[in-house]
Design a protein around this motif. Sequence first.
Motif, PDB file in Angstrom:
ATOM      1  N   ARG A   1       0.842  -1.185   0.000  1.00 32.42           N
ATOM      2  CA  ARG A   1       0.000   0.000   0.000  1.00 32.42           C
ATOM      3  C   ARG A   1       0.880   1.238   0.000  1.00 32.42           C
ATOM      4  O   ARG A   1       1.912   1.290   0.686  1.00 32.42           O
ATOM      5  N   GLY A   2       0.473   2.264  -0.738  1.00 31.53           N
ATOM      6  CA  GLY A   2       1.285   3.459  -0.879  1.00 31.53           C
ATOM      7  C   GLY A   2       1.577   4.151   0.428  1.00 31.53           C
ATOM      8  O   GLY A   2       2.687   4.665   0.640  1.00 31.53           O
ATOM      9  N   LYS A   3       0.595   4.166   1.338  1.00 31.51           N
ATOM     10  CA  LYS A   3       0.761   4.917   2.581  1.00 31.51           C
ATOM     11  C   LYS A   3       1.685   4.235   3.576  1.00 31.51           C
ATOM     12  O   LYS A   3       1.990   4.808   4.619  1.00 31.51           O
ATOM     13  N   VAL A   4       2.158   3.038   3.249  1.00 33.18           N
ATOM     14  CA  VAL A   4       3.159   2.391   4.098  1.00 33.18           C
ATOM     15  C   VAL A   4       4.510   3.091   3.958  1.00 33.18           C
ATOM     16  O   VAL A   4       5.358   3.002   4.842  1.00 33.18           O
ATOM     17  N   VAL A   5       4.691   3.825   2.867  1.00 34.21           N
ATOM     18  CA  VAL A   5       5.946   4.543   2.603  1.00 34.21           C
ATOM     19  C   VAL A   5       5.742   6.035   2.798  1.00 34.21           C
ATOM     20  O   VAL A   5       4.764   6.614   2.321  1.00 34.21           O
ATOM     21  N   ASP A   6       6.674   6.674   3.504  1.00 35.20           N
ATOM     22  CA  ASP A   6       6.701   8.127   3.628  1.00 35.20           C
ATOM     23  C   ASP A   6       7.272   8.672   2.324  1.00 35.20           C
ATOM     24  O   ASP A   6       8.483   8.611   2.078  1.00 35.20           O
ATOM     25  N   THR A   7       6.405   9.192   1.474  1.00 36.28           N
ATOM     26  CA  THR A   7       6.822   9.601   0.133  1.00 36.28           C
ATOM     27  C   THR A   7       7.890  10.679   0.165  1.00 36.28           C
ATOM     28  O   THR A   7       8.869  10.625  -0.596  1.00 36.28           O
ATOM     29  N   ASP A   8       7.738  11.675   1.015  1.00 34.53           N
ATOM     30  CA  ASP A   8       8.733  12.756   1.080  1.00 34.53           C
ATOM     31  C   ASP A   8      10.104  12.214   1.462  1.00 34.53           C
ATOM     32  O   ASP A   8      11.128  12.606   0.886  1.00 34.53           O
ATOM     33  N   ALA A   9      10.121  11.289   2.426  1.00 35.29           N
ATOM     34  CA  ALA A   9      11.391  10.706   2.848  1.00 35.29           C
ATOM     35  C   ALA A   9      12.003   9.888   1.718  1.00 35.29           C
ATOM     36  O   ALA A   9      13.234   9.905   1.508  1.00 35.29           O
ATOM     37  N   LEU A  10      11.179   9.176   0.974  1.00 33.01           N
ATOM     38  CA  LEU A  10      11.689   8.366  -0.133  1.00 33.01           C
ATOM     39  C   LEU A  10      12.259   9.246  -1.235  1.00 33.01           C
ATOM     40  O   LEU A  10      13.348   8.976  -1.761  1.00 33.01           O
ATOM     41  N   VAL A  11      11.544  10.297  -1.591  1.00 32.26           N
ATOM     42  CA  VAL A  11      12.048  11.207  -2.631  1.00 32.26           C
ATOM     43  C   VAL A  11      13.398  11.780  -2.221  1.00 32.26           C
ATOM     44  O   VAL A  11      14.342  11.836  -3.021  1.00 32.26           O
ATOM     45  N   ALA A  12      13.504  12.205  -0.976  1.00 32.86           N
ATOM     46  CA  ALA A  12      14.766  12.780  -0.490  1.00 32.86           C
ATOM     47  C   ALA A  12      15.902  11.763  -0.585  1.00 32.86           C
ATOM     48  O   ALA A  12      17.029  12.103  -0.994  1.00 32.86           O
ATOM     49  N   GLU A  13      15.629  10.513  -0.230  1.00 34.61           N
ATOM     50  CA  GLU A  13      16.668   9.483  -0.273  1.00 34.61           C
ATOM     51  C   GLU A  13      17.037   9.128  -1.709  1.00 34.61           C
ATOM     52  O   GLU A  13      18.209   8.932  -2.040  1.00 34.61           O
ATOM     53  N   LEU A  14      16.036   9.054  -2.586  1.00 34.56           N
ATOM     54  CA  LEU A  14      16.314   8.746  -3.988  1.00 34.56           C
ATOM     55  C   LEU A  14      17.172   9.823  -4.633  1.00 34.56           C
ATOM     56  O   LEU A  14      18.038   9.527  -5.478  1.00 34.56           O
ATOM     57  N   ARG A  15      16.956  11.053  -4.262  1.00 33.12           N
ATOM     58  CA  ARG A  15      17.723  12.150  -4.867  1.00 33.12           C
ATOM     59  C   ARG A  15      19.203  12.094  -4.519  1.00 33.12           C
ATOM     60  O   ARG A  15      20.034  12.663  -5.224  1.00 33.12           O
ATOM     61  N   THR A  16      19.535  11.377  -3.456  1.00 32.90           N
ATOM     62  CA  THR A  16      20.955  11.213  -3.124  1.00 32.90           C
ATOM     63  C   THR A  16      21.616  10.156  -4.002  1.00 32.90           C
ATOM     64  O   THR A  16      22.851  10.086  -4.071  1.00 32.90           O
ATOM     65  N   GLY A  17      20.790   9.307  -4.649  1.00 37.20           N
ATOM     66  CA  GLY A  17      21.323   8.237  -5.477  1.00 37.20           C
ATOM     67  C   GLY A  17      21.814   7.043  -4.691  1.00 37.20           C
ATOM     68  O   GLY A  17      22.385   6.109  -5.269  1.00 37.20           O
ATOM     69  N   ARG A  18      21.577   7.031  -3.384  1.00 36.72           N
ATOM     70  CA  ARG A  18      22.122   5.964  -2.546  1.00 36.72           C
ATOM     71  C   ARG A  18      21.350   4.660  -2.684  1.00 36.72           C
ATOM     72  O   ARG A  18      21.925   3.571  -2.599  1.00 36.72           O
ATOM     73  N   ILE A  19      20.026   4.733  -2.871  1.00 35.83           N
ATOM     74  CA  ILE A  19      19.197   3.542  -3.054  1.00 35.83           C
ATOM     75  C   ILE A  19      18.317   3.749  -4.281  1.00 35.83           C
ATOM     76  O   ILE A  19      18.262   4.841  -4.852  1.00 35.83           O
ATOM     77  N   ARG A  20      17.622   2.677  -4.669  1.00 31.40           N
ATOM     78  CA  ARG A  20      16.678   2.729  -5.778  1.00 31.40           C
ATOM     79  C   ARG A  20      15.302   2.265  -5.287  1.00 31.40           C
ATOM     80  O   ARG A  20      15.189   1.711  -4.193  1.00 31.40           O
ATOM     81  N   ALA A  21      14.278   2.501  -6.102  1.00 32.14           N
ATOM     82  CA  ALA A  21      12.923   2.076  -5.727  1.00 32.14           C
ATOM     83  C   ALA A  21      12.158   1.625  -6.960  1.00 32.14           C
ATOM     84  O   ALA A  21      12.399   2.119  -8.075  1.00 32.14           O
ATOM     85  N   ALA A  22      11.234   0.695  -6.758  1.00 35.61           N
ATOM     86  CA  ALA A  22      10.296   0.248  -7.791  1.00 35.61           C
ATOM     87  C   ALA A  22       8.934   0.152  -7.119  1.00 35.61           C
ATOM     88  O   ALA A  22       8.753  -0.631  -6.183  1.00 35.61           O
ATOM     89  N   LEU A  23       7.995   0.957  -7.567  1.00 37.54           N
ATOM     90  CA  LEU A  23       6.743   1.158  -6.847  1.00 37.54           C
ATOM     91  C   LEU A  23       5.543   0.795  -7.705  1.00 37.54           C
ATOM     92  O   LEU A  23       5.335   1.370  -8.781  1.00 37.54           O
ATOM     93  N   ASP A  24       4.735  -0.132  -7.216  1.00 36.90           N
ATOM     94  CA  ASP A  24       3.439  -0.394  -7.837  1.00 36.90           C
ATOM     95  C   ASP A  24       2.361   0.470  -7.193  1.00 36.90           C
ATOM     96  O   ASP A  24       1.309   0.684  -7.790  1.00 36.90           O
ATOM     97  N   VAL A  25       2.616   0.938  -5.990  1.00 35.09           N
ATOM     98  CA  VAL A  25       1.665   1.760  -5.239  1.00 35.09           C
ATOM     99  C   VAL A  25       2.381   3.007  -4.740  1.00 35.09           C
ATOM    100  O   VAL A  25       3.581   2.977  -4.468  1.00 35.09           O
ATOM    101  N   THR A  26       1.643   4.091  -4.617  1.00 31.14           N
ATOM    102  CA  THR A  26       2.230   5.363  -4.205  1.00 31.14           C
ATOM    103  C   THR A  26       1.282   6.097  -3.270  1.00 31.14           C
ATOM    104  O   THR A  26       0.110   5.768  -3.154  1.00 31.14           O
ATOM    105  N   ASP A  27       1.802   7.099  -2.634  1.00 29.80           N
ATOM    106  CA  ASP A  27       1.001   8.026  -1.830  1.00 29.80           C
ATOM    107  C   ASP A  27       1.464   9.441  -2.186  1.00 29.80           C
ATOM    108  O   ASP A  27       2.594   9.806  -1.881  1.00 29.80           O
ATOM    109  N   PRO A  28       0.630  10.229  -2.890  1.00 34.59           N
ATOM    110  CA  PRO A  28      -0.790   9.990  -3.222  1.00 34.59           C
ATOM    111  C   PRO A  28      -0.939   9.031  -4.403  1.00 34.59           C
ATOM    112  O   PRO A  28       0.029   8.698  -5.078  1.00 34.59           O
TER     113      PRO A  28
END
Length: 316
Positions: A229-256
Amino acid sequence: MITVSVPAQEVADALGDLGSDARVIVWDPRESDPPAEERERITIACLPHWSGGRKVYGRLGMCPDLKVIQIASAGYEHALPFIPAGVALANARGVHDTRVAEMTLALALASQRRLPQFLDAQRRGVWEPDFAAPSLADSRALVVGYGSIGEAIAARLRACEVEVEGVARSARIAPDGTLVHAAADLLSLLPHQDLVVVVTPHDESTDKLVDAAFLAAMRGGALLINVGRGKVVDTDALVAELRTGRIRAALDVTDPEPLPEGHPLWTAPGCIVVPHVAGVETLLNRRYTDLVRRQVEARRHGDDPVNFVMMGAFPA
């Protein structure tokens, strides 16, 4: 007589003959009140996908002999506030396992083997090999929310020679032999994983489970896959982490969800987004029709409903 309502004629056709003591009628409670000649007969009501809200469940409450509401999804949090008193809610646990597991494997392979990068190069007509893209083989994966879908995911990852462990509310050895850790140990497990697959439902205990601390604990270069479920992930925190390039993500669900135009997840580096399609199995699929037949059989023998979730408590 057991009367089963289904939302479309093709679903009734797929179910076929349920026996001399059972019958199928077509009624979609999204569209209308129960037929006057059937409302006192309906025993099991099967809802289509994306059904919910006070109006739909209010119409179900008009059926005085209704015993079971069969929803089409494994997730059921959307239905909980509306179940009529004395009616059992049953989810579709097991119906969607294969499709979710297939998409999880597809997302893992696409991200690991850099398919978005190669597809972009193809669109530009440029030959850009990347020989360093990691294989799934010999990697370690943690499935957070280890139930029937988690088992299906683990089976497919193991076919790719991935070492898989799980996380659930309490520690155990799963029926498939997987070591499942307690949720309290989650943060200490993350630094050792190459893939972290999230397949939990959303409730108070899992809201923003994947927060800044969770993401910071993940190993550098690791991949987060969310098919829960999308709301299991803190979207703002994920975006911030992805922008560092340190990890990657593959999402079937999002919030919003749906993800709006211009949202930063669309362009976040190392992120694949697909529009919540991993687990939607049609009601014509044998896994769903088999579930409804089992539901009828349970009713026939006076057993508890298959995939029983809760008994309703809301007045009609």
